[in-house]
Scaffold this motif. Structure first.
Motif: not given
Ligand code: CTP
Length: 426
Positions: A18, A373, A377, A380, A386-388, A402-403
């Motif tokens: 991460r 993707n 979530k 997302s 947004t996307n995480e 992170p998001r």
């Protein structure tokens, strides 16, 4: 929890690491001087200040005496949280030779609205008030956003002056067409604030993709069952359009091939609109060989109805079986014929086994990296802002982000493309 400074600690064995990323508020840490001259559109400059501040900029407003007839300096002071410059000979500001100080502070100057008079003075190099002296003294990029009556805009003297400014290296955000405050129709309205902020972002973004031609696909495809029905998915196109916008900001020549969606292509981006997967395949096939990088963000329908009825299909029996046939896998085809110097990336939309499935696609489609993707979530996937995501690279590195906003994810994608261009591997 994500901490600054974790970036780059990635694991070659394929374990997920991460990392934190810098949040790319468009104008973070940038000092913008907004020059406001005396036209009715001066009221729109107040909203522009708000947008720039929201995007992270420190904004200082300088007004001409005429602008202060339209909007009070107090408005700009309240919105920018900075004193407003008005007077060349103010004792307070000139104790530090204020105009030179202001000129040096700015990373970027925006003139909105720029009246015909201001444009003319700049073209002639006249410096007879606070704003025009700053304009002669600054070495920052200057974005001129003219706004005036249509006849004034079309006057040969104004057109000549605008050309002179472009020749001197000023960036021009041309006025838009529509109904004007003077109750005439035509060109002369201040450009949309979104176009002004985008043009400003391009002026301060390092041109990391300059000289590169990039292709981005976006949106869904529609596979018609009959003239009024189709098979598709809820892709909004937001991720692909963000990729196109960010690449254009970095000075790439961007071609966007988009399925049906309600977004507008960013200024300067060449758009090919398509409907079906077969149309998308044809458009991308024609463009691909000349591209330095291709990022497939489109949610291509894997199947299409075997037959498209020429008229609306009528209700029949309670149950009906639809015959489908497979669409081509556009990205896999690109992977097979990829020139060695080209960077090729895709997205993997998954609801389970995110990393495993994405890794399979990375290998099977011969990609440099894939953005995985997780559609299950929150925040997302389809339609969100947004996307995480996790980014899987060829050497086994996996980066879990992170998001982020889709623009921030786009910045991460282009950072990787740029790294591949510069690491000597192509
Ligand atoms: N893609 C493509 N052509 C298709 C299907 C997908 O070019 N017919 C591209 C997408 O644009 C994306 C990548 O391939 O960049 C992966 O798409 P995805 O829908 O996640 O996977 P599929 O390959 O369609 O596999 P599956 O539906 O089985 O998960």
């Amino acid at each position: 929890m994500f901490h600054r400074g974790d970036r780059g600690r990635q694991d070659k064995a394929g374990r997920v690491n991460r990392v934190s990323v810098r949040k790319v508020a468009m104008f973070k840490d940038k000092s913008i001087l907004l020059g406001v001259s005396g036209g009715i559109a001066a009221y729109k400059a107040a909203e522009l200040v708000r947008l720039l501040v929201k995007a992270g900029a420190t904004v200082r407003v300088v007004m001409t005496a005429n602008a202060a007839q339209f909007v009070t300096p107090l408005t700009f002071q309240a919105l920018s949280s900075n004193p407003v410059g008005l007077d060349l000979f103010s004792l307070e500001s000139e104790s530090q030779i204020g105009h030179i100080h202001q000129a040096r502070l700015a990373d970027l100057v925006i003139l909105a609205p720029a009246t015909a008079n201001l444009v003319a003075k700049m073209a002639a190099g006249i410096a007879d008030d606070y704003l025009t002296t700053i304009l002669l003294a600054t070495t920052a990029p200057v974005l001129v956003c003219p706004a005036m009556n249509v006849k004034m805009w079309e006057h040969p003297a104004t057109q000549r002056n605008v050309e002179t400014l472009a020749g001197l290296g000023y960036a021009i955000c041309s006025p838009a067409s529509g109904s004007l405050a003077c109750r005439e129709e035509g060109t002369g309205r201040l450009a949309d604030l979104a176009d002004i902020t985008e043009a400003a972002a391009r002026l301060i973004t390092p041109p990391g993709l300059s000289g590169k031609r990039v292709l981005v696909s976006a949106g869904p495809t529609w596979e018609p069952l009959d003239p009024v029905r189709f098979l598709s998915n809820p892709s909004s196109g937001k991720m692909g359009y963000a990729l196109a916008r960010v690449a254009a900001r970095r000075s790439a020549r961007v071609h966007l091939v988009s399925g049906p969606c309600s977004l507008e292509a960013p200024p300067g981006v060449e758009l090919t609109s398509v409907t079906t997967a077969l149309e998308m395949q044809a458009a991308i096939r024609a463009l691909a060989p000349q591209m330095d990088a291709i990022v497939m963000a489109a949610a291509v329908s894997d199947y299409r109805p075997s037959e498209t009825a020429p008229q609306k299909r009528k209700k029949g029996d309670a149950s009906e079986v639809l015959r489908l046939e497979a669409n081509p896998d556009i990205l896999a085809e690109l992977g097979k014929s990829k020139p060695p110097a080209q960077v090729l990336a895709g997205f993997a939309a998954e609801t389970e086994n995110l990393v495993e499935n994405a890794r399979e696609k990375l290998v099977a489609k011969n990609l440099d990296f894939i953005v995985a993707n997780d559609l299950m979530k929150n925040g997302s996937g389809f339609g969100t802002d947004t996307n995480e995501v996790k980014i899987l690279e060829r050497d086994g590195k996996i980066t879990a982000l992170p998001r982020l906003t889709k623009e921030e994810v786009a910045a991460e994608v282009w950072d990787r493309v740029q790294r591949l261009f510069s690491d000597g591997s192509r």
